[in-house]
Design an enzyme around this catalytic site. Structure first.
Site, PDB file in Angstrom:
ATOM      1  N   ARG A  17      29.316  35.544  44.548  1.00 38.17           N
ATOM      2  CA  ARG A  17      30.332  36.284  43.787  1.00 38.17           C
ATOM      3  C   ARG A  17      29.789  36.837  42.485  1.00 38.17           C
ATOM      4  O   ARG A  17      28.894  36.258  41.877  1.00 38.17           O
ATOM      5  CB  ARG A  17      31.476  35.325  43.421  1.00 38.17           C
ATOM      6  CG  ARG A  17      32.276  34.827  44.603  1.00 38.17           C
ATOM      7  CD  ARG A  17      33.461  35.715  44.833  1.00 38.17           C
ATOM      8  NE  ARG A  17      34.282  35.211  45.927  1.00 38.17           N
ATOM      9  CZ  ARG A  17      35.501  35.687  46.188  1.00 38.17           C
ATOM     10  NH1 ARG A  17      36.026  36.647  45.445  1.00 38.17           N
ATOM     11  NH2 ARG A  17      36.184  35.201  47.192  1.00 38.17           N
TER      12      ARG A  17
ATOM     13  N   LYS B  35      42.267  31.023  40.069  1.00 37.67           N
ATOM     14  CA  LYS B  35      43.349  30.951  41.038  1.00 37.67           C
ATOM     15  C   LYS B  35      44.365  29.879  40.655  1.00 37.67           C
ATOM     16  O   LYS B  35      45.532  29.961  41.038  1.00 37.67           O
ATOM     17  CB  LYS B  35      42.797  30.754  42.456  1.00 37.67           C
ATOM     18  CG  LYS B  35      42.228  32.053  43.064  1.00 37.67           C
ATOM     19  CD  LYS B  35      43.319  32.964  43.571  1.00 37.67           C
ATOM     20  CE  LYS B  35      43.011  34.431  43.770  1.00 37.67           C
ATOM     21  NZ  LYS B  35      42.072  34.886  44.729  1.00 37.67           N
TER      22      LYS B  35
ATOM     23  N   ARG C 226      36.928  27.447  46.965  1.00 34.41           N
ATOM     24  CA  ARG C 226      38.063  26.639  46.508  1.00 34.41           C
ATOM     25  C   ARG C 226      38.296  25.445  47.443  1.00 34.41           C
ATOM     26  O   ARG C 226      37.886  25.436  48.590  1.00 34.41           O
ATOM     27  CB  ARG C 226      39.331  27.486  46.419  1.00 34.41           C
ATOM     28  CG  ARG C 226      39.366  28.355  45.169  1.00 34.41           C
ATOM     29  CD  ARG C 226      40.624  29.177  45.078  1.00 34.41           C
ATOM     30  NE  ARG C 226      40.692  30.148  46.149  1.00 34.41           N
ATOM     31  CZ  ARG C 226      41.411  30.036  47.251  1.00 34.41           C
ATOM     32  NH1 ARG C 226      42.192  28.979  47.424  1.00 34.41           N
ATOM     33  NH2 ARG C 226      41.392  30.973  48.172  1.00 34.41           N
TER      34      ARG C 226
ATOM     35  N   ASP D  45      42.831  41.844  41.991  1.00 31.77           N
ATOM     36  CA  ASP D  45      43.263  40.617  42.675  1.00 31.77           C
ATOM     37  C   ASP D  45      44.648  40.066  42.331  1.00 31.77           C
ATOM     38  O   ASP D  45      45.295  39.487  43.188  1.00 31.77           O
ATOM     39  CB  ASP D  45      42.220  39.523  42.409  1.00 31.77           C
ATOM     40  CG  ASP D  45      42.290  38.369  43.393  1.00 31.77           C
ATOM     41  OD1 ASP D  45      42.241  38.626  44.605  1.00 31.77           O
ATOM     42  OD2 ASP D  45      42.412  37.225  42.949  1.00 31.77           O
TER      43      ASP D  45
ATOM     44  N   LYS E 141      40.431  43.741  49.215  1.00 31.75           N
ATOM     45  CA  LYS E 141      41.195  44.073  47.999  1.00 31.75           C
ATOM     46  C   LYS E 141      40.282  44.628  46.900  1.00 31.75           C
ATOM     47  O   LYS E 141      40.545  45.680  46.337  1.00 31.75           O
ATOM     48  CB  LYS E 141      41.928  42.826  47.443  1.00 31.75           C
ATOM     49  CG  LYS E 141      42.987  42.247  48.343  1.00 31.75           C
ATOM     50  CD  LYS E 141      43.686  41.064  47.686  1.00 31.75           C
ATOM     51  CE  LYS E 141      42.769  39.886  47.370  1.00 31.75           C
ATOM     52  NZ  LYS E 141      42.141  39.262  48.557  1.00 31.75           N
ATOM     53  N   THR E 142      39.208  43.886  46.628  1.00 33.35           N
ATOM     54  CA  THR E 142      38.304  44.300  45.543  1.00 33.35           C
ATOM     55  C   THR E 142      37.567  45.579  45.925  1.00 33.35           C
ATOM     56  O   THR E 142      37.512  46.536  45.143  1.00 33.35           O
ATOM     57  CB  THR E 142      37.300  43.166  45.230  1.00 33.35           C
ATOM     58  OG1 THR E 142      38.040  41.989  44.891  1.00 33.35           O
ATOM     59  CG2 THR E 142      36.394  43.529  44.070  1.00 33.35           C
TER      60      THR E 142
ATOM     61  N   HIS F 112      49.398  38.793  45.101  1.00 31.98           N
ATOM     62  CA  HIS F 112      47.966  38.620  45.374  1.00 31.98           C
ATOM     63  C   HIS F 112      47.466  39.941  45.952  1.00 31.98           C
ATOM     64  O   HIS F 112      47.353  40.124  47.163  1.00 31.98           O
ATOM     65  CB  HIS F 112      47.727  37.473  46.373  1.00 31.98           C
ATOM     66  CG  HIS F 112      46.276  37.186  46.590  1.00 31.98           C
ATOM     67  ND1 HIS F 112      45.774  36.734  47.791  1.00 31.98           N
ATOM     68  CD2 HIS F 112      45.212  37.266  45.762  1.00 31.98           C
ATOM     69  CE1 HIS F 112      44.460  36.569  47.678  1.00 31.98           C
ATOM     70  NE2 HIS F 112      44.106  36.884  46.468  1.00 31.98           N
TER      71      HIS F 112
ATOM     72  N   SER G 227      41.417  36.530  51.343  1.00 25.91           N
ATOM     73  CA  SER G 227      40.038  36.599  50.876  1.00 25.91           C
ATOM     74  C   SER G 227      39.140  37.322  51.881  1.00 25.91           C
ATOM     75  O   SER G 227      39.172  37.039  53.074  1.00 25.91           O
ATOM     76  CB  SER G 227      39.539  35.170  50.658  1.00 25.91           C
ATOM     77  OG  SER G 227      38.298  35.205  50.023  1.00 25.91           O
TER      78      SER G 227
END
Ligand SMILES: Nc1ncnc2c1ncn2[C@@H]1O[C@H](COP(=O)(O)OP(=O)(O)O)[C@@H](O)[C@H]1O
Ligand SMILES: C=C(OP(=O)(O)O)C(=O)O
Ligand SMILES: [Ca+2]
Ligand SMILES: [Mn+2]
Length: 654
Positions: A438, A317, A172, A373, A358-359, A336, A354
């Site tokens: 990703r 996002k 990003r 997410d 989390k994932t 988030h 990031s």
């Protein structure tokens, strides 16, 4: 007649003798049945594809519920797309037609030409003379074909995923994000130091919007996705994504909630539209533009424009930012975080920046995955905003992350990975294109996904920090005030470049573990979180998924199996009743024992050979926390001052 080598001539009845495959001359199971019906190759091809079944049964539709014909519905849909793509300076939308320009143009009734105003002569331009072909909600198979035919860098991997390249940008671009400031947003949004909202005016937005729309209309074809956000049916948002690449369309197909054919029929006007013209740069002479990339959000128009970046995560996002505005307006907290649920219905949230896990940690073979997410927490419980997951793939292994590994199959978008040119086997360790490789896949590719992706109120709120300094304990139990302190701080520390020798870790503080996406002041979200955690009796935890035994360079990242054991103990409730002692400086409560985890690693001091270095590093990090929190000392959190004071006191003390 030709003779064979033995001088035996073939029978004159048929041009060539039939080859007998069975000695006894019995029935041979070859294709001696009826030949294909087609007389020509074109006819044969026309047999191959049949029309998709209509969602509304055609017989008996003339009853009370039949409102419009299929033709009329398609005409309205195209008109809506033409309106989305309208040039606002020339006052007209493009002539749009359904289908691939390479294929047959469908019947004229499917052509829409949207007029906002009666076309004055000055509005005539070449773009109004051409057709824009709309590839509307294509299936993954169709999008694969489009990508492979037309987009360089698109390949099918050995497991069936679509490998793509996102171009020059592989992550990003938060510094290129702009938000339109107007009378409303001026007062409502968080502006200034620390805020992700860099202002732009309405006029400049329109300049960029026109640039994107003109670019899209100059193409032979555009992809349009009409989809949903938020599994909570009462707070579902209709989104339209207009893009130029099959890769972008498949990415959003996977990441947003996929409508059923019936839902699509009644889709109507979208609540929010993205114009993704990422291949085309913005113009640096345009006011407010500081690079050739611009991601522009206009809340009043409910539109987002993307110029100069093809990184697909920007769309996902970007919509998340929109939800961070729309949901709090409805007293719903946007988060988030990842989210999963145990067999007994206990829900856990996983906050973190990031790369903190989390994932990885919400994808747990023993629990139901609600999402990885983006979530909402309303009075009814939690709901996932998305319909897919977006996993980091660097160093992915089948052994450590089997569910993510197995999700990388047909339909999955694999961004920026490197693969064997012949076998098409992906080398997940290869960082040649980027470290931020990703995989984007629909959530149902995870076997124990909870569909619909909703759950009851959370029992545990887990804050993940990847502490490359190696001084935060692997797990600490937090008071409500501490949870708020760490939530507002939003700490993580990663190591930037791993190639050129050992580098100092750098601390990142990102309010609410997502400062890049929040729209209101962090204390607004924090107050809502505190209120909800209090009301539903949720426990806060701080989990360090980063270094142990020293900082980056001397220590090692905490082993994923240990972190999983820690998380298991949180879920089961066993950690709640463990014996605790308080650490100095940060004042964190750490357990003395956890099943499956060596006790000595639970207190980081034990794992450092150099105790002096440990203490120095600890104080250094504490100082960074203190400095970061200064910005928030003048803000009140929640309705009473008591909580605010407690939160201020819940940080490091030294
Ligand atoms: N102890 C650990 N806990 C969590 N993740 C770990 C750990 N050790 C290594 N990892 C790796 O760190 C990365 C975490 O990334 P991910 O789960 O995608 O983060 P996020 O979803 O928060 O961006 C994964 O590549 C994972 O394999
Ligand atoms: C997609 C992203 O999310 P995360 O790394 O939190 O999974 C991102 O930050 O671009
Ligand atoms: Ca119907
Ligand atoms: Mn993630």
């Amino acid at each position: 007649m030709a003779a064979n080598g033995n001088g035996v001539s073939t029978t004159p009845k048929s041009p060539l003798a039939r080859i007998q495959t069975q000695k006894n001359g019995g029935i041979c199971h070859d294709d001696s049945g009826k030949p294909v019906k087609a007389q020509t190759i074109d006819e044969l091809h026309s047999l191959q594809k049949k029309r998709s079944a209509p969602t509304t049964p055609l017989d008996g539709v003339q009853g009370a519920f039949a409102t419009i014909s299929e033709d009329e519905r398609q005409r309205q849909q195209l008109q809506s797309i033409s309106a989305s793509l309208a040039s606002l300076t020339r006052g007209t939308g493009p002539k749009v037609v359904r289908g691939d320009p390479a294929g047959k143009v469908q019947s004229v009734s499917h052509v829409a030409h949207h007029h906002h105003i009666e076309a004055p002569t000055i509005s005539v331009s070449d773009s109004s003379l051409k057709f824009t072909h709309v590839l509307y909600n294509l299936s993954p198979a169709e999008l694969y074909e489009q990508a492979i035919k037309y987009e360089k860098g698109s390949f099918i991997t050995s497991t069936g995923a679509l490998a793509t390249l996102s171009g020059a940008k592989t992550g990003r671009s938060p510094r290129d994000k702009r938000v339109v400031i107007d009378d409303t947003t001026q007062d409502e949004l968080w502006w200034g130091k620390g805020s992700p909202n860099i202002e732009m005016d309405e006029h400049t937005f329109m300049v960029n919007r026109e640039r994107a729309v003109d670019y899209l209309n100059s193409l032979d074809k555009v992809f349009v996705n009409d989809q949903f956000l938020n599994w909570d049916p009462q707070n579902r948002i209709k989104v339209r994504i207009v893009s130029a690449r099959a890769y972008h369309s498949l990415f959003m197909h996977n990441m947003c909630i996929r409508p059923t054919p019936e839902e699509l029929e009644n889709f109507g006007t979208p609540d929010f539209t993205i114009y993704n013209a990422g291949q085309f740069p913005c113009n640096r002479y345009t006011h407010y533009m500081t690079s050739s990339t611009s991601i522009d959000l206009n809340l009043a128009r409910r539109e987002m424009v993307i110029l100069g970046t093809q990184y697909a995560g920007e769309m996902k996002k970007g919509l998340f930012s929109v939800m961070h505005y729309l949901m709090p307006m409805r007293q719903i907290l946007s988060l988030h975080s990842g989210c999963n649920m145990g067999k007994d219905g206990d829900v856990a949230l996983f906050f973190g920046l990031s790369g903190t896990g989390k994932t990885t940690l919400s994808t747990d073979h023993n629990r139901y995955l609600i999402g990885d997410d983006e979530h909402c927490w309303s009075d009814n419980g939690v709901s996932n905003i998305e319909g897919g997951c977006y996993a980091k793939c660097i160093d992915l292994s089948r052994e450590k992350e089997p569910d993510i590994w197995n999700a990388i199959k047909f339909g999955t978008v694999l961004e920026n990975v490197v693969f064997d040119e012949h076998t098409r086997e992906v080398d997940y360790g290869d960082k040649s294109v980027t470290e931020n490789t990703r995989a984007a896949y629909p959530i149902e590719y995870i076997p124990n996904a909870k569909i619909p992706c909703v759950g009851p109120h959370p029992k545990n709120v887990i804050l993940l920090a990847c502490d490359a300094f190696g001084v935060l304990p692997p797990v600490s139990k937090l008071s409500l005030a501490q949870t708020m302190y760490h939530f507002i701080s939003g700490y993580t520390a990663l190591v930037a470049g791993t190639e050129d020798g050992i580098k100092e870790p750098t601390a990142t503080f990102s309010a609410c573990f997502g400062a890049a996406f929040i729209m209101l002041h962090p204390t607004k979200y924090a107050a809502m979180l505190a209120e909800k955690m209090q009301k539903h009796g949720a426990t806060g935890w701080l989990v360090n998924t980063g270094w142990s035994g020293g900082s980056y360079g001397s220590g090692n990242r905490i082993k994923l199996p240990y972190t999983r054991k820690i998380i298991d103990a949180i879920h089961s409730g066993s950690l709640l009743n463990a014996t605790y002692h308080k650490t100095e400086v940060f004042g964190l409560d750490i357990p003395t024992e956890i099943e499956g985890v060596p006790s000595e690693i639970l207190h980081p001091e034990n794992t450092w050979a150099d105790k002096k270095a440990y203490k120095e590093t600890l104080l250094k990090l504490a100082g960074l926390f203190k400095k970061n929190f200064e910005t928030f000392t003048n803000y009140k959190i929640g309705k009473d001052n008591k909580l605010t004071e407690e939160i201020l006191a819940a940080g490091p003390n030294f």
